[in-house]
Design a protein around this motif. Structure first.
Motif, PDB file in Angstrom:
ATOM      1  N   GLY A   2       0.821  -1.197   0.000  1.00 52.61           N
ATOM      2  CA  GLY A   2       0.000   0.000   0.000  1.00 52.61           C
ATOM      3  C   GLY A   2       0.850   1.240   0.000  1.00 52.61           C
ATOM      4  N   THR A   3       0.253   2.352  -0.459  1.00 53.86           N
ATOM      5  CA  THR A   3       0.937   3.640  -0.474  1.00 53.86           C
ATOM      6  C   THR A   3       0.145   4.590   0.417  1.00 53.86           C
ATOM      7  N   TYR A   4       0.845   5.190   1.389  1.00 55.23           N
ATOM      8  CA  TYR A   4       0.162   6.016   2.388  1.00 55.23           C
ATOM      9  C   TYR A   4       0.869   7.359   2.494  1.00 55.23           C
ATOM     10  N   GLU A   5       0.057   8.383   2.812  1.00 55.34           N
ATOM     11  CA  GLU A   5       0.559   9.728   3.051  1.00 55.34           C
ATOM     12  C   GLU A   5       0.695   9.901   4.558  1.00 55.34           C
ATOM     13  N   ILE A   6       1.942   9.954   5.061  1.00 61.14           N
ATOM     14  CA  ILE A   6       2.196  10.033   6.500  1.00 61.14           C
ATOM     15  C   ILE A   6       3.131  11.202   6.745  1.00 61.14           C
ATOM     16  N   GLY A   7       2.698  12.125   7.575  1.00 64.12           N
ATOM     17  CA  GLY A   7       3.535  13.270   7.910  1.00 64.12           C
ATOM     18  C   GLY A   7       3.912  14.113   6.721  1.00 64.12           C
ATOM     19  N   GLY A   8       3.006  14.222   5.749  1.00 65.46           N
ATOM     20  CA  GLY A   8       3.284  15.043   4.559  1.00 65.46           C
ATOM     21  C   GLY A   8       4.201  14.377   3.557  1.00 65.46           C
ATOM     22  N   MET A   9       4.466  13.079   3.717  1.00 66.49           N
ATOM     23  CA  MET A   9       5.363  12.361   2.811  1.00 66.49           C
ATOM     24  C   MET A   9       4.693  11.057   2.402  1.00 66.49           C
ATOM     25  N   ALA A  10       4.873  10.713   1.111  1.00 58.13           N
ATOM     26  CA  ALA A  10       4.318   9.468   0.594  1.00 58.13           C
ATOM     27  C   ALA A  10       5.270   8.317   0.909  1.00 58.13           C
ATOM     28  N   TRP A  11       4.684   7.190   1.407  1.00 55.57           N
ATOM     29  CA  TRP A  11       5.458   5.998   1.749  1.00 55.57           C
ATOM     30  C   TRP A  11       4.866   4.793   1.041  1.00 55.57           C
ATOM     31  N   ARG A  12       5.772   3.947   0.592  1.00 47.07           N
ATOM     32  CA  ARG A  12       5.368   2.647   0.049  1.00 47.07           C
ATOM     33  C   ARG A  12       5.550   1.628   1.171  1.00 47.07           C
ATOM     34  N   VAL A  13       4.490   0.914   1.556  1.00 49.59           N
ATOM     35  CA  VAL A  13       4.484   0.064   2.752  1.00 49.59           C
ATOM     36  C   VAL A  13       4.111  -1.358   2.365  1.00 49.59           C
ATOM     37  N   TYR A  14       4.820  -2.300   3.022  1.00 51.97           N
ATOM     38  CA  TYR A  14       4.420  -3.714   2.925  1.00 51.97           C
ATOM     39  C   TYR A  14       4.263  -4.256   4.344  1.00 51.97           C
ATOM     40  N   VAL A  15       3.116  -4.878   4.620  1.00 52.88           N
ATOM     41  CA  VAL A  15       2.814  -5.404   5.950  1.00 52.88           C
ATOM     42  C   VAL A  15       2.655  -6.924   5.867  1.00 52.88           C
ATOM     43  N   LEU A  16       3.442  -7.627   6.713  1.00 50.16           N
ATOM     44  CA  LEU A  16       3.366  -9.095   6.808  1.00 50.16           C
ATOM     45  C   LEU A  16       2.872  -9.444   8.215  1.00 50.16           C
ATOM     46  N   GLN A  17       1.793 -10.139   8.299  1.00 46.67           N
ATOM     47  CA  GLN A  17       1.195 -10.502   9.593  1.00 46.67           C
ATOM     48  C   GLN A  17       1.056 -12.021   9.650  1.00 46.67           C
ATOM     49  N   ARG A  18       1.768 -12.613  10.689  1.00 47.19           N
ATOM     50  CA  ARG A  18       1.741 -14.075  10.811  1.00 47.19           C
ATOM     51  C   ARG A  18       1.946 -14.478  12.273  1.00 47.19           C
ATOM     52  N   ASP A  19       1.125 -15.369  12.765  1.00 51.61           N
ATOM     53  CA  ASP A  19       1.233 -15.912  14.125  1.00 51.61           C
ATOM     54  C   ASP A  19       1.259 -14.803  15.173  1.00 51.61           C
ATOM     55  N   THR A  42       7.333  -3.029   6.672  1.00 47.24           N
ATOM     56  CA  THR A  42       8.512  -2.391   6.061  1.00 47.24           C
ATOM     57  C   THR A  42       8.028  -1.290   5.125  1.00 47.24           C
ATOM     58  N   ALA A  43       8.779  -0.200   5.054  1.00 51.87           N
ATOM     59  CA  ALA A  43       8.343   0.948   4.250  1.00 51.87           C
ATOM     60  C   ALA A  43       9.553   1.664   3.661  1.00 51.87           C
ATOM     61  N   GLU A  44       9.258   2.428   2.634  1.00 46.80           N
ATOM     62  CA  GLU A  44      10.305   3.192   1.925  1.00 46.80           C
ATOM     63  C   GLU A  44       9.677   4.471   1.392  1.00 46.80           C
ATOM     64  N   PRO A  45      10.336   5.620   1.522  1.00 40.91           N
ATOM     65  CA  PRO A  45       9.779   6.867   0.994  1.00 40.91           C
ATOM     66  C   PRO A  45       9.651   6.820  -0.538  1.00 40.91           C
ATOM     67  N   GLU A  46       8.569   7.371  -1.056  1.00 39.33           N
ATOM     68  CA  GLU A  46       8.369   7.402  -2.516  1.00 39.33           C
ATOM     69  C   GLU A  46       9.392   8.287  -3.206  1.00 39.33           C
ATOM     70  N   ASN A  47       9.902   9.317  -2.483  1.00 42.10           N
ATOM     71  CA  ASN A  47      10.877  10.199  -3.137  1.00 42.10           C
ATOM     72  C   ASN A  47      12.183   9.486  -3.441  1.00 42.10           C
ATOM     73  N   VAL A  48      12.464   8.380  -2.700  1.00 41.33           N
ATOM     74  CA  VAL A  48      13.643   7.573  -3.026  1.00 41.33           C
ATOM     75  C   VAL A  48      13.473   6.940  -4.393  1.00 41.33           C
ATOM     76  N   ARG A  49      12.265   6.416  -4.622  1.00 39.20           N
ATOM     77  CA  ARG A  49      12.000   5.790  -5.920  1.00 39.20           C
ATOM     78  C   ARG A  49      12.014   6.828  -7.049  1.00 39.20           C
ATOM     79  N   ARG A  50      11.388   7.971  -6.785  1.00 38.58           N
ATOM     80  CA  ARG A  50      11.395   9.019  -7.820  1.00 38.58           C
ATOM     81  C   ARG A  50      12.811   9.512  -8.100  1.00 38.58           C
ATOM     82  N   GLY A  51      13.663   9.530  -7.069  1.00 40.04           N
ATOM     83  CA  GLY A  51      15.057   9.923  -7.288  1.00 40.04           C
ATOM     84  C   GLY A  51      15.776   8.953  -8.195  1.00 40.04           C
TER      85      GLY A  51
END
Length: 452
Positions: free
Chosen positions: A112-129, A135-144
């Motif tokens: 998922g992609t979320y707007e947090i604190g005025g910054m876009a983040w790409r997030v992956y959530v793994l839920q088990r047991d 884990t997340a990464e700023p979108e501006n890293v990818r755009r860079g």
């Protein structure tokens, strides 16, 4: 705008559009691949943390857990991670997170992609047991990354386009060298030079142009030759009538000053008028001959009836030369139409010249026989037979030459048979002269007229 610049613009624009489309397609594909790889990195990081969590000692599922503080860890490369407990009976509890994590407790499992604190983040959530790893990464890293790729690929692309245009300019300049050679050859010619162009090594696409220029030069040469011929003929033939007219007018003026008898003055003026008439007839004949030889006729297909034109010509000559009483017209043996593809005015001119020639040279008390014959299905032939002195074989050879006259004492300009020969040649006909023991027989043959 020159042809070189126009070709450069057209071809350069086409190549630029094609390469721009290719570049956009490559950028779009690279964007998709980069996002796929970075998403896979987020997923791999979450799975790696999950495998590490599986190696820790497990507590009883119903045992209470109350951590005293979260564990902040530093991360590199812009990647952040959060670990929390997610049980059905309690609110998720944060266990650990990397420094700079924006707070990913609200993120849903999966990507998922979320707007947090005025910054876009790409997030992956793994839920088990009961363990929730985000884990997340700023979108501006990818755009860079994409921007760096565009810059690293765009500069060479622009350099390649400019280099291609320079090479294209040289190629166009070299490809148009034959045209430049033709231009120089024509520019270096002196006025009046209509000789054919020398051999030019040119590609097949330019050969039709060279051939057209060659034919144009030939036509110009023919036109200039006809103009010179007309000027020479006019200067040669009009000098004598003009001199005679001038002399008769001077005689008339002198007679008026000296009070000469009126009949003498009238005779001089009559001679001047006759000279002017001859001069007009000669000019008209020269102009007609020049028009026929130049082919100055409309492109329409003519259907001219030979017998009707013959009878009309006899009527026109009736008052001036007594043709109605001296010319006997013989129609064709059958009633079929005898039409030819010759303009009516030119066919009438050819027939009048033949009849005038026969009436001038035949004794006044003799008749001139004329008519038409069909030569099968391919041609129609007009004949004119007089009973004059005729021509010798040597004279027949010269009869169609301009201004040639067998008897200078007989009125005429010497252009009649030359005009008939020119009309016959222009429209696929044939002029034949035969001289038996007495008189002259002239045959003028044309192909039968066809539609279209």
């Amino acid at each position: 705008m020159s042809l070189r610049i126009r070709l450069l613009i057209i071809i350069g624009t086409s190549l630029s559009l094609v390469w721009t489309a290719v570049g956009l397609w490559m950028y779009r594909d690279f964007n998709r691949e980069v996002r796929s790889v970075l998403d896979a990195r987020l997923q791999a990081s979450a799975r790696m943390v999950s495998s590490l969590m599986d190696r820790l000692p497990t507590a009883h599922p119903d045992a209470p857990f109350a951590p005293t503080f979260p564990l902040d860890k530093d991360a590199s490369g812009g990647l952040v991670c959060e670990i929390s407990l997610a049980r059905a009976t309690v609110v998720p509890t944060l266990l650990a997170r990397t420094t700079g994590s924006p707070g990913l407790m609200h993120a849903q499992p999966g990507y998922g992609t979320y707007e947090i604190g005025g910054m876009a983040w790409r997030v992956y959530v793994l839920q088990r047991d009961g363990i929730r790893i985000a884990t997340a990464e700023p979108e501006n890293v990818r755009r860079g990354l994409l921007r760096d790729f565009a810059m690293s690929g765009g500069v060479p692309f622009l350099a390649a386009v400019m280099g291609s245009l320079a090479i294209l300019w040289l190629a166009i300049h070299r490809g148009l060298a034959p045209l430049e050679g033709i231009r120089l050859l024509l520019a270096q010619r002196v006025p009046g030079d209509t000789s054919p162009l020398p051999a030019i090594a040119a590609p097949s696409e330019l050969r039709p142009l060279i051939s057209t220029v060659q034919h144009l030069l030939i036509r110009v040469q023919d036109a200039l030759q006809r103009e010179r011929q007309f000027s020479d003929d006019a200067a040669h033939e009009l000098r004598t009538p003009l001199t005679a007219i001038k002399t008769n007018i001077q005689v008339a003026l002198l007679g008026l000053r000296n009070h000469a008898p009126l009949p003498l003055v009238e005779r001089s003026m009559a001679n001047a008028e006759a000279g002017a008439s001859r001069l007009q007839a000669t000019l008209e004949s020269l102009l007609l001959l020049a028009r026929v030889e130049a082919g100055d006729d409309d492109s329409a297909t003519h259907m001219t009836d030979v017998l009707d034109t013959l009878r009309q010509s006899v009527r026109e000559l009736g008052s001036s030369m007594g043709a109605m009483d001296r010319v006997v017209v013989t129609p064709p043996s059958d009633s079929s139409s005898a039409s030819v593809n010759v303009p009516p005015a030119l066919l009438a001119s050819a027939i009048r010249n033949l009849l005038e020639n026969a009436l001038r040279h035949a004794p006044f008390d003799t008749v001139v026989d004329t008519g038409i014959e069909l030569t099968g299905s391919r041609g129609v032939r007009l004949f004119v037979v007089d009973r004059g002195p005729g021509l010798s074989p040597d004279q027949i050879k010269h009869a169609t030459e301009r201004f040639w006259r067998c008897n200078p004492s007989v009125e005429g300009s010497g252009l009649g048979l030359a005009i008939v020969q020119a009309i016959a040649s222009e429209y696929g006909g044939k002029l034949t002269l035969q001289s038996p023991s007495t008189g002259l027989t002239v045959w003028l043959e044309f192909p039968i007229a066809t539609d279209g």
